[in-house]
Design a protein around this motif. Sequence first.
Motif, PDB file in Angstrom:
ATOM      1  N   GLU A  53     -37.925  59.119   3.600  1.00 54.40           N
ATOM      2  CA  GLU A  53     -39.346  59.462   3.588  1.00 54.40           C
ATOM      3  C   GLU A  53     -39.616  60.724   4.414  1.00 54.40           C
ATOM      4  O   GLU A  53     -40.467  61.547   4.038  1.00 54.40           O
ATOM      5  CB  GLU A  53     -40.186  58.297   4.120  1.00 54.40           C
ATOM      6  CG  GLU A  53     -41.677  58.444   3.861  1.00 54.40           C
ATOM      7  CD  GLU A  53     -42.019  58.652   2.391  1.00 54.40           C
ATOM      8  OE1 GLU A  53     -42.994  59.378   2.121  1.00 54.40           O
ATOM      9  OE2 GLU A  53     -41.323  58.110   1.504  1.00 54.40           O
ATOM     10  N   GLU A  54     -38.903  60.894   5.518  1.00 58.02           N
ATOM     11  CA  GLU A  54     -39.050  62.124   6.296  1.00 58.02           C
ATOM     12  C   GLU A  54     -38.622  63.340   5.484  1.00 58.02           C
ATOM     13  O   GLU A  54     -39.252  64.407   5.557  1.00 58.02           O
ATOM     14  CB  GLU A  54     -38.230  62.033   7.585  1.00 58.02           C
ATOM     15  CG  GLU A  54     -38.846  61.131   8.643  1.00 58.02           C
ATOM     16  CD  GLU A  54     -37.932  60.929   9.832  1.00 58.02           C
ATOM     17  OE1 GLU A  54     -38.456  60.773  10.954  1.00 58.02           O
ATOM     18  OE2 GLU A  54     -36.691  60.904   9.654  1.00 58.02           O
ATOM     19  N   GLU A 104     -41.386  64.189   2.950  1.00 56.56           N
ATOM     20  CA  GLU A 104     -42.500  64.883   3.597  1.00 56.56           C
ATOM     21  C   GLU A 104     -42.116  66.326   3.925  1.00 56.56           C
ATOM     22  O   GLU A 104     -42.957  67.239   3.813  1.00 56.56           O
ATOM     23  CB  GLU A 104     -42.917  64.148   4.869  1.00 56.56           C
ATOM     24  CG  GLU A 104     -43.535  62.788   4.623  1.00 56.56           C
ATOM     25  CD  GLU A 104     -44.801  62.867   3.763  1.00 56.56           C
ATOM     26  OE1 GLU A 104     -45.523  63.884   3.849  1.00 56.56           O
ATOM     27  OE2 GLU A 104     -45.048  61.922   2.986  1.00 56.56           O
ATOM     28  N   SER A 123     -35.951  62.980  -4.872  1.00 56.18           N
ATOM     29  CA  SER A 123     -36.948  63.261  -3.837  1.00 56.18           C
ATOM     30  C   SER A 123     -37.554  64.647  -4.011  1.00 56.18           C
ATOM     31  O   SER A 123     -38.766  64.843  -3.838  1.00 56.18           O
ATOM     32  CB  SER A 123     -36.297  63.126  -2.457  1.00 56.18           C
ATOM     33  OG  SER A 123     -37.258  63.156  -1.434  1.00 56.18           O
TER      34      SER A 123
END
Length: 334
Positions: free
Chosen positions: A240-241, A244, A301
């Motif tokens: 998730e980092e 972002e 991603s």
Amino acid sequence: MEPSSVAALEDARAFTRSRVILTAGELDLFTFLGDNPSTAQEIADIFELDLRAATRLLDALVALELLRKHDSRYSPTPKGAPLSAHHPETVLPMVQHLLHLWDSWSHLTESVRRGVNPYRKPISESGTDNQKAFIRAMHVAGRDLSREIARSYDLSPFRKLLDVGGASGTYTIAFLRENPSMRAVIFDLESVLPLAEERLQQEGLRDRVELAAGDFYRDPLPRGCDLVLLSAIIHQNSPEENFELYRKVFEAMEPEGTILIRDHIMEQDRSRPPAGALFALNMLVNTAGGDTYTFREIKESLERAGFTKVRLARSGERMDGLVEARKPVDRAAA
């Protein structure tokens, strides 16, 4: 004993050789002995060591062919010379970084039980000196590889590079050398930028590079670049980092810009490259959520963040994989 048993034990004992070198690096013996061939007694006196213990350590370094012993005096061999801080291709900063890893890897068993190292201490929280030592170690790791990467990737289409978490500028310098018309921005913590400025001045490239202070976890990225490099960044992050971060890159990047990711790019079964499989454990014991990632994981991603034309530009065994993706014109305002 079966050959397979011998090989397994040799691997299990490998830590003993490593620990000898790490201790010599911690004491900085090679720097001293490179300038001052000395006896064990002299070393024990100068470094305030037990004579018997110092002699055993020095003799072990001779056995490892890192020191030579002549007339009771010790001095580095060609193999051991790069462990001196005064060697032009010194690897001492990386050895000193490995001392930090020794401590964290000692908690691997507990980390495997819990899924996280309960004793982890991030480099960013370990003080300015340790942070600088880490950056010097990363320069040692990237010194030759950065030039190889820059030569292998076509940099000619790009006008301006954004090196996210660029540290002392190792990859920026290599990229600018390959593309004399390119300019760059190094984005990193304010405490890190003086190291980049010093190296850029030494390389005669300071006038082609902007230094921008910030934290890519918290701050927006500088705008106006058509090539954004994430070099050895994504492995320290959770999925998730990374998503972002990709979104931040997408928002800051020029239309039709390119993101270039350098890291261990794992095969789908996650066991190759072998260095990447071991590095995943390094991230387990040293980060909150870091890992090594497969091309499919990175591709998914990046596409979720808005990028297209994701491709594996280079595969490799030494954290030299490259993933490339583009920001499409019709998503420029996304």
